[in-house]
Scaffold this motif. Structure first.
Motif, PDB file in Angstrom:
ATOM      1  N   ASN A 153     -43.462  20.731  52.357  1.00 41.23           N
ATOM      2  CA  ASN A 153     -43.769  19.512  53.096  1.00 41.23           C
ATOM      3  C   ASN A 153     -42.810  19.333  54.267  1.00 41.23           C
ATOM      4  O   ASN A 153     -42.191  18.287  54.445  1.00 41.23           O
ATOM      5  CB  ASN A 153     -43.747  18.259  52.208  1.00 41.23           C
ATOM      6  CG  ASN A 153     -44.364  17.056  52.899  1.00 41.23           C
ATOM      7  OD1 ASN A 153     -45.328  17.194  53.635  1.00 41.23           O
ATOM      8  ND2 ASN A 153     -43.804  15.882  52.687  1.00 41.23           N
ATOM      9  N   SER A 185     -47.974  18.078  58.787  1.00 40.95           N
ATOM     10  CA  SER A 185     -48.793  16.961  59.264  1.00 40.95           C
ATOM     11  C   SER A 185     -49.477  17.254  60.589  1.00 40.95           C
ATOM     12  O   SER A 185     -50.432  16.575  60.967  1.00 40.95           O
ATOM     13  CB  SER A 185     -47.933  15.699  59.388  1.00 40.95           C
ATOM     14  OG  SER A 185     -46.939  15.866  60.384  1.00 40.95           O
ATOM     15  N   PRO A 188     -54.593  18.829  58.521  1.00 41.51           N
ATOM     16  CA  PRO A 188     -53.265  18.662  57.932  1.00 41.51           C
ATOM     17  C   PRO A 188     -53.168  19.348  56.568  1.00 41.51           C
ATOM     18  O   PRO A 188     -54.139  19.405  55.813  1.00 41.51           O
ATOM     19  CB  PRO A 188     -53.129  17.139  57.821  1.00 41.51           C
ATOM     20  CG  PRO A 188     -54.006  16.617  58.897  1.00 41.51           C
ATOM     21  CD  PRO A 188     -55.188  17.542  58.944  1.00 41.51           C
ATOM     22  N   THR A 211     -52.130  20.393  52.790  1.00 37.40           N
ATOM     23  CA  THR A 211     -51.761  19.938  51.442  1.00 37.40           C
ATOM     24  C   THR A 211     -50.596  20.791  50.962  1.00 37.40           C
ATOM     25  O   THR A 211     -50.659  22.031  51.002  1.00 37.40           O
ATOM     26  CB  THR A 211     -52.954  20.089  50.476  1.00 37.40           C
ATOM     27  OG1 THR A 211     -53.977  19.163  50.859  1.00 37.40           O
ATOM     28  CG2 THR A 211     -52.532  19.815  49.044  1.00 37.40           C
ATOM     29  N   GLU A 225     -51.224  15.268  49.254  1.00 41.84           N
ATOM     30  CA  GLU A 225     -52.609  15.654  49.507  1.00 41.84           C
ATOM     31  C   GLU A 225     -52.994  15.363  50.963  1.00 41.84           C
ATOM     32  O   GLU A 225     -52.860  14.244  51.439  1.00 41.84           O
ATOM     33  CB  GLU A 225     -53.544  14.883  48.576  1.00 41.84           C
ATOM     34  CG  GLU A 225     -53.303  15.153  47.105  1.00 41.84           C
ATOM     35  CD  GLU A 225     -54.253  14.378  46.216  1.00 41.84           C
ATOM     36  OE1 GLU A 225     -55.459  14.698  46.221  1.00 41.84           O
ATOM     37  OE2 GLU A 225     -53.793  13.429  45.542  1.00 41.84           O
ATOM     38  N   ARG A 226     -53.462  16.402  51.640  1.00 41.36           N
ATOM     39  CA  ARG A 226     -53.992  16.224  52.982  1.00 41.36           C
ATOM     40  C   ARG A 226     -55.389  16.840  53.018  1.00 41.36           C
ATOM     41  O   ARG A 226     -56.104  16.738  52.021  1.00 41.36           O
ATOM     42  CB  ARG A 226     -53.025  16.802  54.017  1.00 41.36           C
ATOM     43  CG  ARG A 226     -51.652  16.069  54.034  1.00 41.36           C
ATOM     44  CD  ARG A 226     -50.837  16.465  55.249  1.00 41.36           C
ATOM     45  NE  ARG A 226     -49.545  15.766  55.295  1.00 41.36           N
ATOM     46  CZ  ARG A 226     -48.403  16.275  54.825  1.00 41.36           C
ATOM     47  NH1 ARG A 226     -48.392  17.486  54.257  1.00 41.36           N
ATOM     48  NH2 ARG A 226     -47.274  15.602  54.912  1.00 41.36           N
ATOM     49  N   SER A 227     -55.779  17.444  54.099  1.00 42.10           N
ATOM     50  CA  SER A 227     -57.187  17.819  54.269  1.00 42.10           C
ATOM     51  C   SER A 227     -57.463  19.313  54.190  1.00 42.10           C
ATOM     52  O   SER A 227     -58.566  19.757  54.525  1.00 42.10           O
ATOM     53  CB  SER A 227     -57.685  17.304  55.624  1.00 42.10           C
ATOM     54  OG  SER A 227     -57.417  15.922  55.770  1.00 42.10           O
ATOM     55  N   SER A 228     -56.492  20.115  53.749  1.00 45.97           N
ATOM     56  CA  SER A 228     -56.697  21.560  53.765  1.00 45.97           C
ATOM     57  C   SER A 228     -57.293  22.101  52.474  1.00 45.97           C
ATOM     58  O   SER A 228     -57.517  23.307  52.337  1.00 45.97           O
ATOM     59  CB  SER A 228     -55.363  22.270  54.048  1.00 45.97           C
ATOM     60  OG  SER A 228     -54.438  22.018  53.003  1.00 45.97           O
TER      61      SER A 228
END
Length: 334
Positions: free
Chosen positions: A281, A287, A292, A294, A330-333
């Motif tokens: 991270n 980000s 973005p 994960t 958690e993001r969008s990957s």
């Protein structure tokens, strides 16, 4: 001329001992009203604590010394210092660090830190590793941060690498991914422990953990950002083969950044075709990637805060190794 304890005592109409207790954390039976009044007078008179005199009385300076094994050169491991400093300030202590480098060995740096007579000393590393402390300093270092002492003689705080890899792999599996490849960091303890968690999660899900593909991110035996990268060739080969993956787990966010670029070159969409997840991270990377990323956030700040608690009298068993959990971001990957 700066104000003295005598000046404050005379203005407040109390003894010097009472003033010292109010300003330096003693006299628990003192009323809050008296304590506050003394502090206001001290501020009005411009009083500054004479740390040298205080150190002569109590035997130590209000400092926590950190032997930093390349720590301050890392853009995200500095969270350790931030966590340590924040917790230390609540006890009116300051943190200072001295960097260990190839030109100075552990013993000489610890001796240099001791010259400042700190209340406590910590050893902090830039990445998860095993450190052999000289025998004569085992009782000097109060806690190891982001590393463990080779013979487990010093309380150590380390990231739960295996648990983190198990969690992120299980997350990918729960998202419907079944053919997961791990592009790992060769030669590092973190990589070894993460591989174990990766394979364990696959096995528990009824997938082939033992036969899962784990590939090195770089050409050298030990990972570094400057080593020749194998990521582009790995991705090109993986996506052109008959068993292309539906998820790629990356050893860190820098590797993930390379994976993104390599997937785009072969016209593969994230996460529709392939999910990508990672460790660290590192905000400036995770980000800003599109989409973005994960990733698993390292518990650096929590290690710093816990280290301060231990150094200031926390109840721990000597030589205990504490594994701190990562946090899934958690993001969008995926």
């Amino acid at each position: 001329m700066t104000a003295s304890l005598n000046d404050i005592a005379e203005r407040a109409g109390v003894s010097v001992k009472t003033v010292s207790g109010a300003l330096h954390g003693g006299s628990p039976r003192m009323s809050e009203q008296t304590r506050q009044r003394i502090k206001e007078i001290a501020e009005e008179l411009g009083y500054v604590t004479n740390l040298a005199a205080r150190s002569m009385r109590q035997g130590w300076m209000p400092l926590i010394g950190v032997v930093a094994d390349e720590l301050i050169t890392s853009p995200f491991a500095t969270e350790i210092i931030r966590g340590l400093d924040g917790a230390a300030r609540t006890s009116e202590l300051a943190v200072f660090a001295m960097t260990l480098s190839g030109r100075r060995d552990v013993a000489s740096v610890i001796e240099e830190v001791r010259r400042f007579r700190p209340r406590a000393i910590a050893f902090a590393a830039m990445y998860h590793k095993v450190v052999a402390l000289p025998e004569e300093f085992v009782g000097t270092v109060g806690v190891m941060i982001n590393c463990r002492e080779a013979n487990d003689r010093v309380t150590s705080l380390v990231p739960d690498e295996t648990g983190a890899a198990h969690e992120i792999t299980s997350y990918l599996i729960d998202a419907g991914r079944r053919n997961i490849v791990f592009i790992n960091l060769p030669g590092l303890l973190a990589g070894e422990l993460r591989e174990a968690g990766f394979r364990q999660a696959l096995t528990e899900a009824g997938l082939d953990g033992a036969g899962a593909r784990v590939l090195p991110a770089v050409r050298r035996a030990i990972y570094s950002d400057r080593a020749p990268s194998l990521v582009p060739s790995h991705v090109a080969e993986l996506m052109s083969g008959p068993h292309s993956p539906d998820a790629i787990l990356c050893g860190n966010d820098r590797v993930a950044m390379e994976v993104y670029a390599a997937l785009r070159r072969v016209d593969v969409q994230i996460p529709d075709d392939v999910a990508v997840a990672s460790f660290d991270n590192q905000i400036d990377i995770a980000s800003r990637l599109d989409p973005p990323l994960t990733t698993m956030a390292l518990p650096h700040r929590a290690m710093g805060r816990m280290a301060a608690d231990i150094l200031l009298g926390g109840d721990v068993a000597p030589g205990e190794v504490r594994k701190l959990p990562f946090q899934l971001v958690e993001r969008s990957s995926v």
